[in-house]
Design an enzyme around this catalytic site. Structure first.
Site, PDB file in Angstrom:
ATOM      1  N   LYS A  11       0.822  -1.209   0.000  1.00 33.17           N
ATOM      2  CA  LYS A  11       0.000   0.000   0.000  1.00 33.17           C
ATOM      3  C   LYS A  11       0.863   1.270   0.000  1.00 33.17           C
ATOM      4  CE  LYS A  11      -3.969  -2.214   2.297  1.00 33.17           C
ATOM      5  NZ  LYS A  11      -4.963  -2.100   3.394  1.00 33.17           N
ATOM      6  N   TYR A  51     -12.316  -2.513  -3.825  1.00 32.83           N
ATOM      7  CA  TYR A  51     -12.833  -2.688  -2.461  1.00 32.83           C
ATOM      8  C   TYR A  51     -14.367  -2.656  -2.416  1.00 32.83           C
ATOM      9  CZ  TYR A  51      -8.303  -2.478  -0.056  1.00 32.83           C
ATOM     10  OH  TYR A  51      -7.046  -2.759   0.437  1.00 32.83           O
ATOM     11  N   ARG A 104       2.910  -6.270   9.058  1.00 36.76           N
ATOM     12  CA  ARG A 104       2.175  -5.138   9.629  1.00 36.76           C
ATOM     13  C   ARG A 104       2.763  -4.712  10.972  1.00 36.76           C
ATOM     14  NH1 ARG A 104      -3.739  -7.191   7.509  1.00 36.76           N
ATOM     15  NH2 ARG A 104      -3.961  -5.716   5.793  1.00 36.76           N
ATOM     16  N   ASN A 114      -2.033   0.353   6.781  1.00 38.70           N
ATOM     17  CA  ASN A 114      -1.524  -0.905   7.343  1.00 38.70           C
ATOM     18  C   ASN A 114      -0.654  -1.718   6.369  1.00 38.70           C
ATOM     19  OD1 ASN A 114      -3.557  -1.850   5.739  1.00 38.70           O
ATOM     20  ND2 ASN A 114      -4.654  -2.945   7.332  1.00 38.70           N
ATOM     21  N   HIS A 117      -2.056  -5.440   1.541  1.00 41.93           N
ATOM     22  CA  HIS A 117      -3.325  -6.157   1.337  1.00 41.93           C
ATOM     23  C   HIS A 117      -3.002  -7.578   0.908  1.00 41.93           C
ATOM     24  CE1 HIS A 117      -7.263  -7.316  -0.213  1.00 41.93           C
ATOM     25  NE2 HIS A 117      -6.594  -7.852  -1.226  1.00 41.93           N
TER      26      HIS A 117
HETATM   27  N1  UDP Z   1      -9.878  -0.926   7.456  1.00 46.51           N
HETATM   28  C1  UDP Z   1      -9.921   0.272   8.123  1.00 46.51           C
HETATM   29  N2  UDP Z   1     -10.612   0.344   9.298  1.00 46.51           N
HETATM   30  C2  UDP Z   1     -11.227  -0.737   9.839  1.00 46.51           C
HETATM   31  C3  UDP Z   1     -11.163  -1.975   9.181  1.00 46.51           C
HETATM   32  C4  UDP Z   1     -10.481  -2.028   7.969  1.00 46.51           C
HETATM   33  O1  UDP Z   1      -9.369   1.257   7.652  1.00 46.51           O
HETATM   34  O2  UDP Z   1     -11.831  -0.617  10.925  1.00 46.51           O
HETATM   35  C5  UDP Z   1      -9.153  -0.984   6.175  1.00 46.51           C
HETATM   36  C6  UDP Z   1      -7.757  -1.575   6.363  1.00 46.51           C
HETATM   37  O3  UDP Z   1      -6.872  -0.872   5.509  1.00 46.51           O
HETATM   38  C7  UDP Z   1      -7.942  -3.002   5.891  1.00 46.51           C
HETATM   39  C8  UDP Z   1      -8.975  -2.842   4.784  1.00 46.51           C
HETATM   40  O4  UDP Z   1      -9.841  -1.819   5.258  1.00 46.51           O
HETATM   41  O5  UDP Z   1      -6.732  -3.551   5.440  1.00 46.51           O
HETATM   42  C9  UDP Z   1      -9.778  -4.069   4.468  1.00 46.51           C
HETATM   43  O6  UDP Z   1     -10.340  -4.589   5.654  1.00 46.51           O
HETATM   44  P1  UDP Z   1     -10.326  -6.147   5.974  1.00 46.51           P
HETATM   45  O7  UDP Z   1     -11.205  -6.359   7.149  1.00 46.51           O
HETATM   46  O8  UDP Z   1     -10.631  -6.898   4.714  1.00 46.51           O
HETATM   47  O9  UDP Z   1      -8.818  -6.408   6.456  1.00 46.51           O
HETATM   48  P2  UDP Z   1      -7.570  -7.138   5.786  1.00 46.51           P
HETATM   49  O10 UDP Z   1      -8.097  -8.303   4.992  1.00 46.51           O
HETATM   50  O11 UDP Z   1      -6.877  -6.113   4.915  1.00 46.51           O
HETATM   51  O12 UDP Z   1      -6.703  -7.557   6.944  1.00 46.51           O
END
Ligand code: UDP
Length: 141
Positions: A11, A51, A104, A114, A117
């Site tokens: 990212k 997304y 992370r 974070n 992805h």
């Molecule tokens: N995200 C965020 N706030 C939240 C949860 C998710 O900004 O409370 C963002 C974060 O960048 C995350 C992405 O949305 O990586 C997608 O969320 P997901 O739950 O799919 O997490 P991941 O699969 O990336 O661990």
């Protein structure tokens, strides 16, 4: 165990920190091969489309704003159990909760910024890979 493919995105925060190589090394050391890659500065429509599953979530706009704030590095990783192996290397979504030694934990600043992805299932991986890569540009080896 099955050889799988998964989609990885480094990212904008991690690209800005100049740690693409350090993250690639973790993939390679874990037995994951980079079989396709492209650096892109996504536009809003591309990030929203990627997304789309999170469209109704309160963090959607901030997430899209963040993902278009700078270039990202997008790659297809291939290897045994690639989806889960990659998720293990990434660590929990919130870096404060991520295990020591994960990407992370080491490179992410917050749940929004974070660092990486990764597809969360083989089925989603197929969809996400097709979103960014034509089959002819994936070089299985
Ligand atoms: N995200 C965020 N706030 C939240 C949860 C998710 O900004 O409370 C963002 C974060 O960048 C995350 C992405 O949305 O990586 C997608 O969320 P997901 O739950 O799919 O997490 P991941 O699969 O990336 O661990």
């Amino acid at each position: 165990m099955a050889v799988e493919r998964t989609l990885s995105i480094i990212k904008p925060d991690a690209v800005a920190k100049n740690v693409i190589g350090q993250i690639y090394t973790r993939f390679e050391n874990a037995g994951l091969k980079i079989v396709a890659a492209q650096m892109r500065h996504l536009n809003r429509a591309e990030a929203e489309g990627f997304y789309a599953v999170h469209k109704a979530r309160p963090f959607f706009k901030d997430l899209v704003d963040f993902m278009i704030s700078g270039p990202v590095m997008i790659q297809v990783l291939e290897g045994e159990n690639a989806v889960l192996k990659h998720r293990d290397l990434m660590g929990a979504t919130d870096p404060k909760k991520a295990d020591k030694g994960t990407i992370r934990a080491d490179f992410a600043d917050s749940i929004d910024a974070n660092a990486v992805h990764g597809s969360d299932s083989a089925e989603n991986a197929a969809t996400e890979i097709a979103y960014f890569f034509a089959t002819k540009n994936i070089h299985s080896r």
